[in-house]
Scaffold this motif. Structure first.
Motif: not given
Length: 303
Positions: A142-162
Motif C-alpha cells: 500500500d505504501l509504495k502504491e500511494l507513492a505512485q498512483t494519483p488517488v486520494t485515499v481516506v483512511a483512519a490512519g494505519a492499524k495500531a498493530i503495525l
C-alpha cells in the motif's frame, strides 16, 4: 487484448454526468467480516456515500473482469464466495488472466480506480510497516502504491498493530503527503490518538481537493493519504487498546503465527478481547471515511 474493465450502470451514468464517485475496496467484504454482516456493512457504506451526494464504486475482480461498482446481486455473490484471492499489485493480473474471483486491497483498489478515472477512495485503514520489519522486511505494498498512483485515499490512519513510526517514515521517504483531517495527531485506526504528530493537517474537504489538483498541475507522482480520525463516540482509546494489542502479539509469537497469517490472527484476538468492540469501531470508522471521501469527491467534481 482490451482492458478488462466493467463499470456498473450506476457508475457509468455517474461518469457520463460528471458526478462525484468514491471507490471502495472489497477485501473488507471477503476477508474482513463473516456473511451476512459483510454485505450488510458494505451496503451501509454505499448508502452513506449516496446520502453524502456521491456515487459508490465497490471494486472487485469477478469472472476475469475488473468490476467498478457492484450490482446488488454481484455484491451478494461476492459476500458468499469461497476461495477469493486477496489482490494487490503483484497478483491482480494473474487473477484476471486465470478468470478468477479476487478482492482488492488498498493497492489494487487504487490501481483499478485510476484505470476507471476515479480520484477518491475511502477505506478503513492502510497497510504499513509491520513490527519486526527490520528482520522480516514485511512492509505493505500500500505504501509504495500511494507513492505512485494519483488517488486520494481516506483512511483512519494505519492499524495500531503495525509499527506506526516506521510507517510514517516510509511514507515520508516515498514523498506521500500524510494529511490529518481536523487534528494535529496521526490517528491509529481504533483510536483517535497515536502519540505521533501528523506531517500535515487540513480542516476542509475543499483544501484536500485543491491539494489533489495541485499535485496534478505540478506533475507529482502518487496520491495523498488523508488520515481521518474515528468518531469519538466509537473509538477505543489508545491506553485501552494497546495492552490488548501487546497481548495478542505475544500470543502470535508464542504460537508461531507469522507472515500473512499475523494480521487476521491479531484482528480476531482483538475482537475477542474487546468483546466485539473492535468490529463496531471498524464499521463506524469506515462509514466516517466514506462520508469524508464523498465530500472530497464532490469538491473535485465541482471543478
Amino acid at each position: 487484448m482490451t482492458l478488462p474493465l466493467i463499470l456498473s450502470p450506476e457508475v457509468r451514468e455517474a461518469k457520463a454526468g460528471g458526478q462525484a464517485i468514491v471507490a471502495l475496496e472489497s477485501t473488507i467484504i471477503t476477508h474482513g467480516m463473516p456473511w451476512p454482516q459483510n454485505v450488510e456493512t458494505a451496503r451501509l457504506v454505499e448508502e452513506d456515500i449516496r446520502a453524502s451526494g456521491a456515487v459508490p464504486a465497490t471494486i472487485a475482480v469477478m469472472g476475469g473482469r475488473i468490476h467498478v461498482g457492484l450490482t446488488a446481486d454481484e455484491l451478494d455473490r461476492l459476500g458468499q464466495a469461497k476461495g477469493v484471492m486477496k489482490l494487490s499489485r503483484a497478483d491482480l493480473a494473474v487473477c484476471l488472466a486465470q478468470g478468477g474471483v479476487g478482492a482488492t486491497t488498498v493497492a489494487a483498489t487504487m490501481i483499478c480506480a485510476q484505470m476507471a478515472g476515479i480520484s477518491v477512495f475511502a477505506t478503513g485503514g492502510i497497510g504499513g510497516v509491520h513490527r519486526g520489519a527490520e528482520t522480516s522486511f514485511d512492509i505493505s505494498a500500500d505504501l509504495k502504491e500511494l507513492a505512485q498512483t494519483p488517488v486520494t485515499v481516506v483512511a483512519a490512519g494505519a492499524k495500531a498493530i503495525l509499527d506506526l513510526p516506521k510507517t510514517l517514515e516510509v511514507l515520508e521517504t516515498e514523498g506521500v503527503p500524510v494529511i490529518a483531517y481536523g487534528q494535529d495527531e496521526f490517528p491509529a485506526f481504533w483510536s483517535r490518538s497515536s502519540g505521533l504528530k501528523a506531517p500535515l493537517r487540513m480542516d476542509t474537504p475543499r483544501e484536500i481537493a485543491l491539494a489533489h489538483r495541485m499535485r496534478g498541475v505540478l506533475g507529482l507522482r502518487g496520491g495523498q493519504l488523508v488520515a481521518n480520525p474515528i468518531p469519538e463516540a466509537a473509538e477505543i482509546p489508545r491506553p485501552e487498546i494497546m495492552p490488548m494489542i501487546e497481548a495478542a502479539l505475544a500470543e502470535a509469537a508464542a504460537q508461531g503465527v507469522s507472515a500473512k497469517a499475523v494480521t487476521p490472527f491479531l484482528l480476531q484476538r482483538l475482537f475477542e478481547m474487546s468483546s466485539g468492540r473492535s468490529l463496531v469501531a471498524n464499521i463506524a470508522l469506515v462509514r466516517n471515511n466514506a462520508r469524508l471521501g464523498a465530500a472530497i469527491a464532490r469538491e473535485l467534481a465541482a471543478g
